[in-house]
Scaffold this motif. Structure first.
Motif, PDB file in Angstrom:
ATOM      1  N   CYS A  47      54.196  33.926  35.308  1.00  0.00           N
ATOM      2  CA  CYS A  47      54.700  33.949  36.683  1.00  0.00           C
ATOM      3  C   CYS A  47      55.673  32.806  36.972  1.00  0.00           C
ATOM      4  O   CYS A  47      55.485  32.018  37.915  1.00  0.00           O
ATOM      5  N   ASP A  95      58.593  36.307  44.041  1.00  0.00           N
ATOM      6  CA  ASP A  95      57.315  36.987  43.824  1.00  0.00           C
ATOM      7  C   ASP A  95      57.519  38.497  43.772  1.00  0.00           C
ATOM      8  O   ASP A  95      56.961  39.185  42.908  1.00  0.00           O
ATOM      9  N   TYR A 118      50.487  39.044  44.418  1.00  0.00           N
ATOM     10  CA  TYR A 118      50.959  39.993  43.415  1.00  0.00           C
ATOM     11  C   TYR A 118      50.288  41.360  43.586  1.00  0.00           C
ATOM     12  O   TYR A 118      50.964  42.396  43.590  1.00  0.00           O
ATOM     13  N   ARG A 145      47.571  33.346  45.163  1.00  0.00           N
ATOM     14  CA  ARG A 145      48.595  33.845  44.257  1.00  0.00           C
ATOM     15  C   ARG A 145      48.251  35.249  43.751  1.00  0.00           C
ATOM     16  O   ARG A 145      49.101  36.139  43.731  1.00  0.00           O
TER      17      ARG A 145
END
Length: 418
Positions: free
Chosen positions: A129, A367, A22, A18
């Motif tokens: 998030c 995302d 980003y 994750r």
């Protein structure tokens, strides 16, 4: 870009899947430089260090050591494990950092509140998030509801179809298999969905009941003669055989979770030695493999939520039932149907089908949408923080209450937790 042409400088704390999604987005789209890295795993640390062109002075294994430098960049990405978020985030807030924080905020409600309160006190911005708010699909659904074209919402049916292979990977073999180590399934996987429900309903939840179990992924369902690890097992027709699961998809998720090196040799070694090669019926998992919850919201809307690992598809489906029509949505198909009610069963209803814009990337482009909003916000643009900590905490209250209702086998009133 924002009001300043200066390229942003970010620190990445937690270079797992994750965190890398980003940070890589910001780096590859030339929106920011990754100037500091904190990652305890040697292989992940080495790869990220090379990717971002960092020297040893800018790379750490422990956030505490990084924080000793003071405030040395514009913002942080914190994507460590669930139960580390509180310590890592509080240290950053003490220094005045703005933060992109992977969900969940924390599995513990007091820690969530502590993070929120310190962020507000120090005037730090935290974007949680909850990536689905930033997708074309869910933003379009929200717009339809808020337009009032079908009248008020009466009730909602919402499903999170986890996917059989996905629950085996992440919640049986993987990092989020055990609530004592991380958090409950409904918190870790479905605080997204709690957030969607409170957002779509435009209301806080009032009460919840919930049921769920770990029904299938346990020793009672292990085939006779099966081994502790797939590499030593003679059961040839098992769909969960790690060699069948990961080797054919080398270079793609979730095989990329097993090893930085995606060669067949490295994947086989990871299967033979690592957690993802264990028999799915003989792991130390304790989280549910399915759960249902029913919410009553303060504005009178009722919603049922079903999460299940017993689906072939990995998607979310929803039906929003309103006064004058219903909305049906499937985020994998990127299809929303608006159906107006008729006077009788012979009359053909008016049906409008929408296919919202989709950005490339995971979570239906969420995302990418999240990162663009975060970078714009830090850069100085006047953008709305759709998943600000003070908003996002409500989803965590809902998830904690639902798990409490499941464990205690009763209706939980939200006022017990607020």
């Amino acid at each position: 870009m924002g009001i300043s042409d200066k390229k942003l400088e970010l620190a990445l704390i937690g270079a797992g899947q994750r965190g890398r999604i980003y940070a890589d987005y910001a780096f590859e789209h030339k929106r920011a430089k990754i100037t500091f890295l904190v990652e305890p795993d040697e292989n992940r640390r080495r790869e990220a260090k090379e990717k971002y062109g960092l020297d040893d002075a800018h790379v750490f294994t422990d956030p505490a050591d990084f924080y000793k430098l003071g405030k040395v960049c514009d913002a942080l990405i914190i994507a460590t494990m669930d139960r580390q978020h509180y310590e890592h985030t509080m240290g950053a807030l003490e220094l005045g950092y703005d933060i992109l924080l992977e969900k969940p905020i924390s599995p513990d409600l007091d820690e969530c509140i502590g993070i929120r309160d310190l962020a507000l006190k120090n005037k730090c911005r935290i974007m949680v998030c909850h990536v689905l708010r930033y997708t074309g699909f869910w933003a379009t659904l929200k717009k339809i509801i808020d337009s009032g074209e079908l009248g008020k919402v009466i009730n909602i049916q919402h499903n999170e179809n986890i996917g059989n292979f996905h629950i085996a990977h992440s919640f049986v073999r993987g990092n989020w298999r055990n609530s004592d180590i991380t958090s409950s399934l409904i918190m870790q996987k479905s605080c997204h969905d709690m957030d969607l429900l409170t957002w779509l309903c435009n209301s806080k939840a009032k009460s919840v009941s919930s049921f769920g179990e770990l029904t299938y992924f346990n020793k009672a369902h292990a085939p006779e003669g099966s081994a502790e690890r797939c590499s030593k097992c003679g059961i040839m027709d098992c769909r969960f055989d790690a060699r069948k699961v990961y080797l054919p998809i080398a270079g793609n998720w979730p095989a990329t979770v097993l090893s930085v090196d995606q060669s067949e040799e490295s994947l086989i070694k990871a299967i033979e030695e690592g957690p993802y090669g264990r028999c799915v019926y003989k792991c130390d998992n304790n989280v549910c493999d399915h759960q249902v919850a029913i919410f009553e919201f303060e504005n009178g809307i009722h919603a049922s939520f079903n999460l299940s690992g017993f689906t072939n598809r990995m998607c979310r489906t929803i039906k929003v039932m309103c006064e004058n029509g219903e909305i049906r949505g499937d985020d994998e198909k990127n299809e929303i149907e608006i159906i107006c009610f008729t006077s009788n069963w012979q009359q053909e209803p008016e049906v409008k089908t929408l296919n919202p814009d989709v950005r490339e990337g995971f979570h239906g482009g969420g995302d990418a949408g999240l990162m663009e909003q975060f970078l714009d916000m830090i850069q100085g643009d006047d953008v709305e923080n759709l998943s600000a900590i003070e908003r996002s905490i409500e989803s965590h209250v809902m998830a904690i209450a639902a798990e409490k209702a499941r464990v205690e086998h009763r209706i939980v009133e939200m006022k017990e937790l607020r």
